[in-house]
Design a protein around this motif. Structure first.
Motif, PDB file in Angstrom:
ATOM      1  N   SER A  63      -2.822  -9.629 -23.119  1.00  0.00           N
ATOM      2  CA  SER A  63      -4.112  -9.228 -22.542  1.00  0.00           C
ATOM      3  C   SER A  63      -4.866  -8.306 -23.478  1.00  0.00           C
ATOM      4  N   ALA A  64      -4.161  -7.334 -24.049  1.00  0.00           N
ATOM      5  CA  ALA A  64      -4.813  -6.388 -24.962  1.00  0.00           C
ATOM      6  C   ALA A  64      -5.343  -7.097 -26.208  1.00  0.00           C
ATOM      7  N   ILE A  65      -4.561  -8.000 -26.762  1.00  0.00           N
ATOM      8  CA  ILE A  65      -4.997  -8.692 -27.972  1.00  0.00           C
ATOM      9  C   ILE A  65      -6.153  -9.641 -27.671  1.00  0.00           C
ATOM     10  N   ALA A  66      -6.069 -10.384 -26.573  1.00  0.00           N
ATOM     11  CA  ALA A  66      -7.133 -11.340 -26.241  1.00  0.00           C
ATOM     12  C   ALA A  66      -8.460 -10.644 -25.977  1.00  0.00           C
ATOM     13  N   VAL A  67      -8.430  -9.593 -25.168  1.00  0.00           N
ATOM     14  CA  VAL A  67      -9.667  -8.867 -24.865  1.00  0.00           C
ATOM     15  C   VAL A  67     -10.130  -8.086 -26.093  1.00  0.00           C
ATOM     16  N   ALA A 127      -7.090  -4.480 -20.170  1.00  0.00           N
ATOM     17  CA  ALA A 127      -8.405  -5.128 -20.268  1.00  0.00           C
ATOM     18  C   ALA A 127      -9.530  -4.151 -19.952  1.00  0.00           C
ATOM     19  N   ALA A 128      -9.361  -3.366 -18.891  1.00  0.00           N
ATOM     20  CA  ALA A 128     -10.385  -2.390 -18.511  1.00  0.00           C
ATOM     21  C   ALA A 128     -10.623  -1.377 -19.621  1.00  0.00           C
ATOM     22  N   LYS A 129      -9.535  -0.941 -20.261  1.00  0.00           N
ATOM     23  CA  LYS A 129      -9.646   0.029 -21.341  1.00  0.00           C
ATOM     24  C   LYS A 129     -10.457  -0.539 -22.503  1.00  0.00           C
ATOM     25  N   LEU A 130     -10.162  -1.774 -22.877  1.00  0.00           N
ATOM     26  CA  LEU A 130     -10.831  -2.374 -24.030  1.00  0.00           C
ATOM     27  C   LEU A 130     -12.262  -2.792 -23.719  1.00  0.00           C
ATOM     28  N   LEU A 131     -12.572  -3.045 -22.469  1.00  0.00           N
ATOM     29  CA  LEU A 131     -13.942  -3.361 -22.079  1.00  0.00           C
ATOM     30  C   LEU A 131     -14.791  -2.104 -21.916  1.00  0.00           C
ATOM     31  N   SER A 142     -11.570 -18.538 -24.285  1.00  0.00           N
ATOM     32  CA  SER A 142     -11.967 -17.276 -23.656  1.00  0.00           C
ATOM     33  C   SER A 142     -10.751 -16.362 -23.517  1.00  0.00           C
ATOM     34  N   SER A 143     -10.985 -15.074 -23.355  1.00  0.00           N
ATOM     35  CA  SER A 143      -9.870 -14.123 -23.301  1.00  0.00           C
ATOM     36  C   SER A 143      -8.912 -14.376 -22.129  1.00  0.00           C
ATOM     37  N   PRO A 144      -9.376 -14.721 -20.916  1.00  0.00           N
ATOM     38  CA  PRO A 144      -8.406 -14.983 -19.842  1.00  0.00           C
ATOM     39  C   PRO A 144      -7.503 -16.166 -20.141  1.00  0.00           C
ATOM     40  N   TYR A 145      -8.066 -17.241 -20.705  1.00  0.00           N
ATOM     41  CA  TYR A 145      -7.264 -18.422 -21.008  1.00  0.00           C
ATOM     42  C   TYR A 145      -6.296 -18.158 -22.150  1.00  0.00           C
ATOM     43  N   ALA A 146      -6.750 -17.442 -23.176  1.00  0.00           N
ATOM     44  CA  ALA A 146      -5.867 -17.118 -24.298  1.00  0.00           C
ATOM     45  C   ALA A 146      -4.707 -16.244 -23.839  1.00  0.00           C
ATOM     46  N   GLY A 151       1.763 -15.747 -17.289  1.00  0.00           N
ATOM     47  CA  GLY A 151       0.466 -16.293 -17.657  1.00  0.00           C
ATOM     48  C   GLY A 151      -0.566 -16.033 -16.584  1.00  0.00           C
ATOM     49  N   ALA A 152      -0.203 -16.325 -15.335  1.00  0.00           N
ATOM     50  CA  ALA A 152      -1.113 -16.093 -14.218  1.00  0.00           C
ATOM     51  C   ALA A 152      -1.420 -14.614 -14.052  1.00  0.00           C
ATOM     52  N   ALA A 153      -0.416 -13.755 -14.276  1.00  0.00           N
ATOM     53  CA  ALA A 153      -0.610 -12.314 -14.145  1.00  0.00           C
ATOM     54  C   ALA A 153      -1.595 -11.792 -15.186  1.00  0.00           C
ATOM     55  N   SER A 154      -1.450 -12.239 -16.420  1.00  0.00           N
ATOM     56  CA  SER A 154      -2.350 -11.789 -17.488  1.00  0.00           C
ATOM     57  C   SER A 154      -3.773 -12.266 -17.242  1.00  0.00           C
ATOM     58  N   GLU A 155      -3.903 -13.520 -16.875  1.00  0.00           N
ATOM     59  CA  GLU A 155      -5.227 -14.062 -16.587  1.00  0.00           C
ATOM     60  C   GLU A 155      -5.879 -13.319 -15.429  1.00  0.00           C
ATOM     61  N   ALA A 156      -5.107 -13.075 -14.368  1.00  0.00           N
ATOM     62  CA  ALA A 156      -5.646 -12.379 -13.198  1.00  0.00           C
ATOM     63  C   ALA A 156      -6.101 -10.968 -13.532  1.00  0.00           C
ATOM     64  N   GLY A 157      -5.334 -10.279 -14.390  1.00  0.00           N
ATOM     65  CA  GLY A 157      -5.704  -8.922 -14.775  1.00  0.00           C
ATOM     66  C   GLY A 157      -7.002  -8.866 -15.550  1.00  0.00           C
ATOM     67  N   ILE A 158      -7.177  -9.802 -16.490  1.00  0.00           N
ATOM     68  CA  ILE A 158      -8.405  -9.820 -17.273  1.00  0.00           C
ATOM     69  C   ILE A 158      -9.598 -10.215 -16.412  1.00  0.00           C
ATOM     70  N   ILE A 159      -9.431 -11.241 -15.590  1.00  0.00           N
ATOM     71  CA  ILE A 159     -10.525 -11.659 -14.711  1.00  0.00           C
ATOM     72  C   ILE A 159     -10.923 -10.523 -13.780  1.00  0.00           C
TER      73      ILE A 159
END
Length: 293
Positions: free
Chosen positions: A107-111, A165-169, A75-79, A210-218
């Motif tokens: 974050s941008a690439i995963a989402v 993440a918000a932009k790409l969603l 999933s995108s948060p884990y990646a 890692g935690a920061a990127s995951e938190a932002g996407i979630i």
């Protein structure tokens, strides 16, 4: 007149279009993406990389986003968690205020991958992610006396991940606002003083990217589902700067010439895989060694 910062940043994220970006910002974003991916590929063979890749295999999730250098999709948060940690593993990641690429680019690439976004969309998300991350980071830098006690980078860089993440969603203004404020509320601690400068030396936690990127996407995924955060997250004596551990804040710095001056242009790339504060010393050592054999 609107005085709260988060809604202004949210509007900027939503309204920014790839076509409106200056070409120099687009080209800089491409270099930042290449640099961060390269750093992650280098980091994938480290102990940090091996650990986070193994964890993503264990966590599984829908195979939507790629973990660099592993063949794993999750999933995108884990990646993003894995790729961000690997981007920072060698301490080779880009630099200005913090190391924005280590959270924004993964974050941008995963989402972007999970949302089947275009390359231009990923670039636009990268630019707004850098702008949000860098401006907030500059605004809340502590005094030197406080910095020696409490310091962290992943803490404020969570906002950059949430913005991208918000932009790409394709979130609307209200949902983007909530992505930012939920992300900031769930940001990791400013732990650099214990994970990097403690008497036991550098640990594998480092900057918590890692935690920061995951938190932002979630946060962005929650916001899309109606989850709300504190829209006044930056203001007052209990604002994010206090949550971060700083002793000062310049709110104007977060929005000054927003959309006119692009802070991503000030990002630099490291010639050595170490903190940039050591680079002049390394230059001096090599010059001395060369002259004196």
């Amino acid at each position: 007149m609107e005085t709260e910062i988060a809604p202004i940043l949210a509007r900027h994220i939503v309204e920014t279009k790839y076509e409106d970006l200056p070409m120099e910002a687009v080209e800089k974003a491409k270099l930042c993406i290449l640099d961060s991916v390269g750093c992650a590929l280098g980091g994938c063979r480290t102990d940090i990389g091996k650990a986070v890749i193994d964890l993503t295999r264990y966590l599984a999730g829908k195979p939507k986003s790629t973990v660099f250098g592993s063949g794993v999709k999750t999933s995108s948060p884990y990646a993003a968690f894995a790729n961000a940690a690997m981007s920072n593993a060698l301490d080779f990641d880009d630099t200005y205020v913090g190391h924005p690429g280590a959270t924004v680019v993964p974050s941008a690439i995963a989402v972007g991958e999970s949302a089947y976004a275009s390359g231009k969309s990923v670039i636009a998300a990268t630019v707004v992610g850098y702008e949000v991350s860098l401006r907030i980071g500059m605004a809340i830098q502590p005094s030197w006396e406080r910095l020696r006690q409490v310091w962290g980078l992943g803490t404020w860089q969570t906002f950059g991940a949430a913005a991208a993440a918000a932009k790409l969603l394709g979130l609307n203004e209200e949902d983007t606002l909530n992505a930012l404020t939920v992300g900031g509320s769930n940001a990791p601690l400013s732990s650099v003083r214990k994970t990097f400068y403690s008497k036991y030396g550098v640990t594998m936690v480092k900057n918590n990217y890692g935690a920061a990127s995951e938190a932002g996407i979630i946060a962005a995924l929650l916001a899309r589902r109606g989850f709300k955060g504190p829209r006044d997250i930056f203001e007052g004596d209990d604002g994010f700067w206090r949550m971060y551990g700083s002793d000062r804040c310049n709110l104007d710095r977060m929005t000054e010439k927003l959309g006119e001056r692009y802070e991503i242009m000030n990002v630099s790339y490291k010639p050595y895989p170490s903190c940039r504060w050591t680079h002049s010393i390394l230059d001096g050592i090599m010059q001395t060694a060369s002259k004196n054999r």
